[in-house]
Design an enzyme around this catalytic site. Structure first.
Site, PDB file in Angstrom:
ATOM      1  N   HIS A   1     -40.604   8.944 -32.743  1.00 18.91           N
ATOM      2  CA  HIS A   1     -41.213   8.442 -31.508  1.00 18.91           C
ATOM      3  C   HIS A   1     -42.659   8.881 -31.349  1.00 18.91           C
ATOM      4  O   HIS A   1     -43.295   8.570 -30.336  1.00 18.91           O
ATOM      5  CB  HIS A   1     -40.390   8.906 -30.308  1.00 18.91           C
TER       6      HIS A   1
ATOM      7  N   SER B   1     -36.742  12.170 -28.153  1.00 21.57           N
ATOM      8  CA  SER B   1     -36.437  10.842 -27.636  1.00 21.57           C
ATOM      9  C   SER B   1     -35.840  10.850 -26.241  1.00 21.57           C
ATOM     10  O   SER B   1     -36.068   9.925 -25.461  1.00 21.57           O
ATOM     11  CB  SER B   1     -35.487  10.119 -28.594  1.00 21.57           C
TER      12      SER B   1
ATOM     13  N   LYS C   1     -39.878   1.939 -34.657  1.00 22.67           N
ATOM     14  CA  LYS C   1     -40.493   2.307 -33.385  1.00 22.67           C
ATOM     15  C   LYS C   1     -41.880   1.657 -33.296  1.00 22.67           C
ATOM     16  O   LYS C   1     -41.961   0.455 -33.206  1.00 22.67           O
ATOM     17  CB  LYS C   1     -40.552   3.831 -33.251  1.00 22.67           C
TER      18      LYS C   1
END
Length: 326
Positions: free
Chosen positions: A232, A204, A263
């Site tokens: 992610h 991240s 996300k």
């Protein structure tokens, strides 16, 4: 006033009242405005789409490009998701009012768990109402004193907190440094058989991806399990968006597959996908699942709906190619 680091306001070594750090930090905020503060305390006044209206800490409203949202695919405001959420809201209400193991699960939750398991080609999946609590619950349930957890230094804070809560021995290797990872593994005692390597998929704070092909080889060589948190990466990397393991073609070798619904799916919460026996174990022993109120049905319905269902079931191409982390 001199610039200070966040860490300076935490360590008092038990020599002062626990609120002394609170007062110290507030005095700093009152007298020193740093650049980092410009990104804190923003209020969003419109949906988090590509553009958004915000109010900053000084109360000034303005239209801006939205680069701070995790809803990468702009699914949070998808009409299908909103319609499904509204329908679930009228049927179940805005909250579940119970933990998942008691009376907090609907057909919507089971549908989403099934979709996630199918998407990741695993036997089952479990939903957690919090992304942070997902990692804490999984790690503290599976590991305990005497086990050893080996972390990439750039792993998410929730992973490190879960490691501390587990009571296991913790080893850390420099970010994506496979030589140091093998050095740690090679020095483990033969008696220490509870071994877990944990890594983010897409990191991240760095934006690169884990070297899962090499991690798999080392795990097999030194008899360790692998947990990948691809918060992610899911929906973004890999030919069909299944994340970093798909990039390297090692999906079958990953023991614990973790992702977040906050996300690319644009919602809230997290999940773990894996063997059915693993998921059954987590339903009982992951305290952040067992003792947390279930994810609200409207939110669950939104993740299930329309484009989200299509993307979570693997019927799409990833939005951008990703270079392997060499």
């Amino acid at each position: 006033m001199n610039k200070r680091n966040f860490e300076e306001f935490m360590a008092k070594n038990g020599t002062e009242d626990i609120f002394s750090k609170v007062t110290d930090f507030q005095n700093y905020l009152n007298n020193y405005e740093d650049d980092f503060e410009q990104g804190l305390g923003i209020q969003i006044l419109s949906p988090a789409g590509p553009h958004a209206k915000i109010k900053n800490r000084k109360g000034i409203e303005k239209d801006t490009l939205m680069l701070g949202s995790n809803s990468y695919l702009n699914l949070t405001t998808h009409p299908n998701a909103i319609a499904a959420s509204e329908k679930a809201l009228k049927k179940f209400g805005y909250g579940m009012g119970a933990v998942s193991l008691y009376a907090g699960i609907t057909d919507l939750h089971r549908e989403l768990e099934t979709l996630i398991a199918q998407f990741h080609h695993t036997e089952d999946a479990i939903l957690f109402p919090s992304g942070y609590g997902t990692n804490i619950g999984i790690i503290s349930a599976l590991c305990q004193k005497g086990d050893i957890i080996i972390n990439d230094s750039a792993n998410h804070a929730s992973i490190f907190d879960g490691c501390v809560l587990s009571g296991a021995d913790i080893k850390i290797y420099p970010h994506n440094n496979m030589k140091r990872l093998e050095h740690i593994l090679s020095r483990l005692s033969n008696e220490q058989k509870g071994r877990l390597i944990i890594t983010d998929g897409v990191f991240s704070m760095h934006g690169d991806i884990a070297k899962l092909d090499e991690i798999v080889q080392l795990a097999q060589k030194y008899h360790a399990r692998i947990m990948v948190d691809d918060a992610h990466g899911i929906g973004i990397v890999g030919p069909t968006g299944r994340g970093t393991a798909e990039v390297y073609g090692v999906e079958k070798e990953i023991d614990i597959k973790v992702g977040m619904l906050s996300k690319a799916p644009g919602g809230l919460g997290g999940f773990c996908a894996g063997k059915k026996e693993l998921i059954n174990y987590l339903r009982i022993y992951a305290r952040t699942y067992f003792f947390s109120t279930a994810m609200p049905a409207p939110l669950t319905a939104g993740v299930n709906a329309g484009e989200k269902v299509q993307r979570m079931s693997g019927r799409f191409k990833s939005v951008a190619p990703v270079k392997k982390g060499r």
